[in-house]
Design a protein around this motif. Structure first.
Motif, PDB file in Angstrom:
ATOM      1  N   ALA A  14       0.828  -1.207   0.000  1.00  0.00           N
ATOM      2  CA  ALA A  14       0.000   0.000   0.000  1.00  0.00           C
ATOM      3  C   ALA A  14       0.859   1.252   0.000  1.00  0.00           C
ATOM      4  CB  ALA A  14      -0.927  -0.010   1.213  1.00  0.00           C
ATOM      5  N   ALA A  15       1.953   1.242   0.772  1.00  0.00           N
ATOM      6  CA  ALA A  15       2.837   2.405   0.843  1.00  0.00           C
ATOM      7  C   ALA A  15       3.454   2.720  -0.516  1.00  0.00           C
ATOM      8  CB  ALA A  15       3.934   2.163   1.875  1.00  0.00           C
ATOM      9  N   ARG A  16       3.859   1.690  -1.244  1.00  0.00           N
ATOM     10  CA  ARG A  16       4.465   1.915  -2.566  1.00  0.00           C
ATOM     11  C   ARG A  16       3.452   2.511  -3.544  1.00  0.00           C
ATOM     12  NH1 ARG A  16       6.969  -3.056  -1.044  1.00  0.00           N
ATOM     13  NH2 ARG A  16       9.235  -2.785  -0.801  1.00  0.00           N
ATOM     14  N   ARG A  17       2.212   2.094  -3.442  1.00  0.00           N
ATOM     15  CA  ARG A  17       1.181   2.615  -4.347  1.00  0.00           C
ATOM     16  C   ARG A  17       0.778   4.033  -3.961  1.00  0.00           C
ATOM     17  NH1 ARG A  17      -3.656  -1.518  -5.192  1.00  0.00           N
ATOM     18  NH2 ARG A  17      -4.281   0.199  -6.560  1.00  0.00           N
ATOM     19  N   ILE A  18       0.761   4.330  -2.685  1.00  0.00           N
ATOM     20  CA  ILE A  18       0.289   5.628  -2.220  1.00  0.00           C
ATOM     21  C   ILE A  18       1.344   6.711  -2.364  1.00  0.00           C
ATOM     22  CG2 ILE A  18      -0.353   6.887  -0.109  1.00  0.00           C
ATOM     23  CD1 ILE A  18      -1.883   4.325   0.681  1.00  0.00           C
ATOM     24  N   HIS A  19       2.598   6.340  -2.146  1.00  0.00           N
ATOM     25  CA  HIS A  19       3.654   7.350  -2.214  1.00  0.00           C
ATOM     26  C   HIS A  19       4.280   7.419  -3.590  1.00  0.00           C
ATOM     27  CE1 HIS A  19       7.872   8.903  -1.411  1.00  0.00           C
ATOM     28  NE2 HIS A  19       7.083   9.910  -1.122  1.00  0.00           N
ATOM     29  N   GLY A  20       4.637   6.288  -4.148  1.00  0.00           N
ATOM     30  CA  GLY A  20       5.171   6.251  -5.495  1.00  0.00           C
ATOM     31  C   GLY A  20       6.624   6.651  -5.620  1.00  0.00           C
ATOM     32  N   GLY A  21       7.276   7.007  -4.518  1.00  0.00           N
ATOM     33  CA  GLY A  21       8.680   7.388  -4.564  1.00  0.00           C
ATOM     34  C   GLY A  21       9.594   6.256  -4.141  1.00  0.00           C
ATOM     35  N   GLU A  22      10.887   6.550  -4.098  1.00  0.00           N
ATOM     36  CA  GLU A  22      11.876   5.528  -3.738  1.00  0.00           C
ATOM     37  C   GLU A  22      12.091   5.446  -2.225  1.00  0.00           C
ATOM     38  OE1 GLU A  22      15.429   6.270  -5.907  1.00  0.00           O
ATOM     39  OE2 GLU A  22      14.510   5.971  -7.881  1.00  0.00           O
ATOM     40  N   ALA A  23      11.803   6.504  -1.508  1.00  0.00           N
ATOM     41  CA  ALA A  23      12.071   6.538  -0.070  1.00  0.00           C
ATOM     42  C   ALA A  23      10.941   5.861   0.695  1.00  0.00           C
ATOM     43  CB  ALA A  23      12.260   7.977   0.394  1.00  0.00           C
ATOM     44  N   ASP A 116       9.738  15.327  -1.532  1.00  0.00           N
ATOM     45  CA  ASP A 116       8.944  15.063  -2.728  1.00  0.00           C
ATOM     46  C   ASP A 116       8.797  16.339  -3.545  1.00  0.00           C
ATOM     47  OD1 ASP A 116       8.569  12.449  -1.981  1.00  0.00           O
ATOM     48  OD2 ASP A 116       6.527  12.724  -1.231  1.00  0.00           O
ATOM     49  N   PRO A 117       8.675  16.221  -4.873  1.00  0.00           N
ATOM     50  CA  PRO A 117       8.469  17.421  -5.696  1.00  0.00           C
ATOM     51  C   PRO A 117       7.202  18.179  -5.317  1.00  0.00           C
ATOM     52  CG  PRO A 117       9.034  15.524  -7.075  1.00  0.00           C
ATOM     53  CD  PRO A 117       8.798  15.000  -5.689  1.00  0.00           C
ATOM     54  N   GLN A 118       6.211  17.473  -4.762  1.00  0.00           N
ATOM     55  CA  GLN A 118       4.940  18.128  -4.411  1.00  0.00           C
ATOM     56  C   GLN A 118       4.931  18.705  -2.994  1.00  0.00           C
ATOM     57  OE1 GLN A 118       5.184  14.819  -5.107  1.00  0.00           O
ATOM     58  NE2 GLN A 118       4.363  14.555  -7.173  1.00  0.00           N
ATOM     59  N   TRP A 119       6.048  18.577  -2.266  1.00  0.00           N
ATOM     60  CA  TRP A 119       6.057  19.067  -0.884  1.00  0.00           C
ATOM     61  C   TRP A 119       6.133  20.591  -0.865  1.00  0.00           C
ATOM     62  CZ3 TRP A 119       4.882  17.204   3.701  1.00  0.00           C
ATOM     63  CH2 TRP A 119       5.243  17.932   4.839  1.00  0.00           C
ATOM     64  N   PRO A 120       5.211  21.273  -0.162  1.00  0.00           N
ATOM     65  CA  PRO A 120       5.253  22.745  -0.088  1.00  0.00           C
ATOM     66  C   PRO A 120       6.344  23.220   0.868  1.00  0.00           C
ATOM     67  CG  PRO A 120       3.366  21.887   1.140  1.00  0.00           C
ATOM     68  CD  PRO A 120       4.020  20.703   0.493  1.00  0.00           C
ATOM     69  N   ASP A 121       7.437  23.716   0.310  1.00  0.00           N
ATOM     70  CA  ASP A 121       8.583  24.116   1.128  1.00  0.00           C
ATOM     71  C   ASP A 121       8.266  25.238   2.103  1.00  0.00           C
ATOM     72  OD1 ASP A 121      10.228  22.242  -0.090  1.00  0.00           O
ATOM     73  OD2 ASP A 121      10.901  23.622  -1.649  1.00  0.00           O
ATOM     74  N   ARG A 139      -5.668  16.672  -6.344  1.00  0.00           N
ATOM     75  CA  ARG A 139      -4.565  17.129  -7.190  1.00  0.00           C
ATOM     76  C   ARG A 139      -3.369  17.545  -6.323  1.00  0.00           C
ATOM     77  NH1 ARG A 139      -7.150  21.759 -10.628  1.00  0.00           N
ATOM     78  NH2 ARG A 139      -4.993  21.847 -11.428  1.00  0.00           N
ATOM     79  N   VAL A 140      -2.437  16.629  -6.140  1.00  0.00           N
ATOM     80  CA  VAL A 140      -1.293  16.911  -5.264  1.00  0.00           C
ATOM     81  C   VAL A 140      -0.428  18.042  -5.795  1.00  0.00           C
ATOM     82  CG1 VAL A 140      -1.183  14.608  -4.272  1.00  0.00           C
ATOM     83  CG2 VAL A 140       0.054  15.078  -6.379  1.00  0.00           C
TER      84      VAL A 140
END
Length: 248
Positions: A14-23, A116-121, A139-140
């Motif tokens: 589930a984590a791999r599907r929900i996050h989609g990143g390598e970390a 993540d690229p979508q993280w609001p810095d 829409r992330v």
């Protein structure tokens, strides 16, 4: 604790599907922190900042006898850590973390973490009070869209107040601004509806899980926001809103 979580095949899938990143490990650890710590928990934030989310999780479970960070006075925050561990430990359960992921998977929510690229810095300005992760339904990419404008106000608002707020929100949204509010009655609802009404983008930041429509009277509105904008929360799916979390 991390060994148990990383060894849970259903949770990891589930984590791999929900996050989609390598970390993935960091994703799982940060998701666990959204389960055990309340929004704005500065002790959790300082611990994660000092050790990283994974090692901090072992400290939360009692894996260290002294604090690895200092408080604002420069003193070792041993007492703060011990008090925090007492708050966290009852929530530190593998099943609760699994439920968070499975609940998000069921409704198509995503988990966004720092890096993540979508993280609001802009959240980094909150220091140790910043979220460890964000659960997002919709829409992330809106989390980092620019410009973003937050508009909030009274729940028991006047008709005039709602009219002015709606005009402002509609004008902003029609020119490309993302309108952010809290999904509540009154001014919040007025600005969300105005943004949607002009075909603009809006984000609702909730005090409970993104699967919990609150207030109930805004169930349809929040569904529309999740379809055309984004619904965001710090607590995981299944979490009921509380008065304190609205302020946090």
């Amino acid at each position: 604790m991390m060994r148990l979580l990383l060894g849970d095949t259903e949770l990891m899938a589930a984590a791999r599907r929900i996050h989609g990143g390598e970390a993935v490990a960091d994703c799982v650890a940060r998701a666990a922190w959204t389960v055990i710590a309340e929004p704005g928990d500065a002790v959790a934030g300082a611990l994660i900042g000092a050790l990283g989310a994974e090692e901090a999780l072992s400290v939360a479970a009692g894996g260290r006898s002294r604090s690895p960070f200092t408080d604002d006075t420069g003193e070792v925050g041993f007492r703060a850590l011990r008090e925090a561990q007492a708050r966290w430990r009852p929530r530190l359960q593998q099943e609760a973390v699994r439920s968070a992921f499975l609940g998000a998977l069921e409704i198509g929510a995503r988990l966004v973490i720092p890096g993540d690229p979508q993280w609001p810095d802009a959240l980094d300005d909150l220091g140790p009070h910043a979220p460890s992760a964000l659960w997002v339904r919709g829409r992330v990419e809106l989390l980092t869209a620019s410009p973003r404008v937050s508009m909030v106000g009274a729940r028991a608002s006047s008709g005039y107040g709602e009219q002015v707020a709606a005009e402002l929100a509609g004008d902003l949204a029609s020119t490309g601004a993302v309108v952010v509010s809290g999904g509540a009655y009154g001014i919040d609802g007025a600005v969300h509806r105005a943004a949607l009404g002009v075909g603009g983008a809006t984000i609702a930041f909730l005090a409970g899980g993104v699967d919990r429509a609150y207030p109930v009277g805004h169930q349809r509105l929040l569904q529309q926001i999740s379809e055309h904008g984004a619904v965001v929360s710090e607590p995981p799916c299944g979490t009921a809103p509380t008065k304190w979390r609205f302020l946090a």
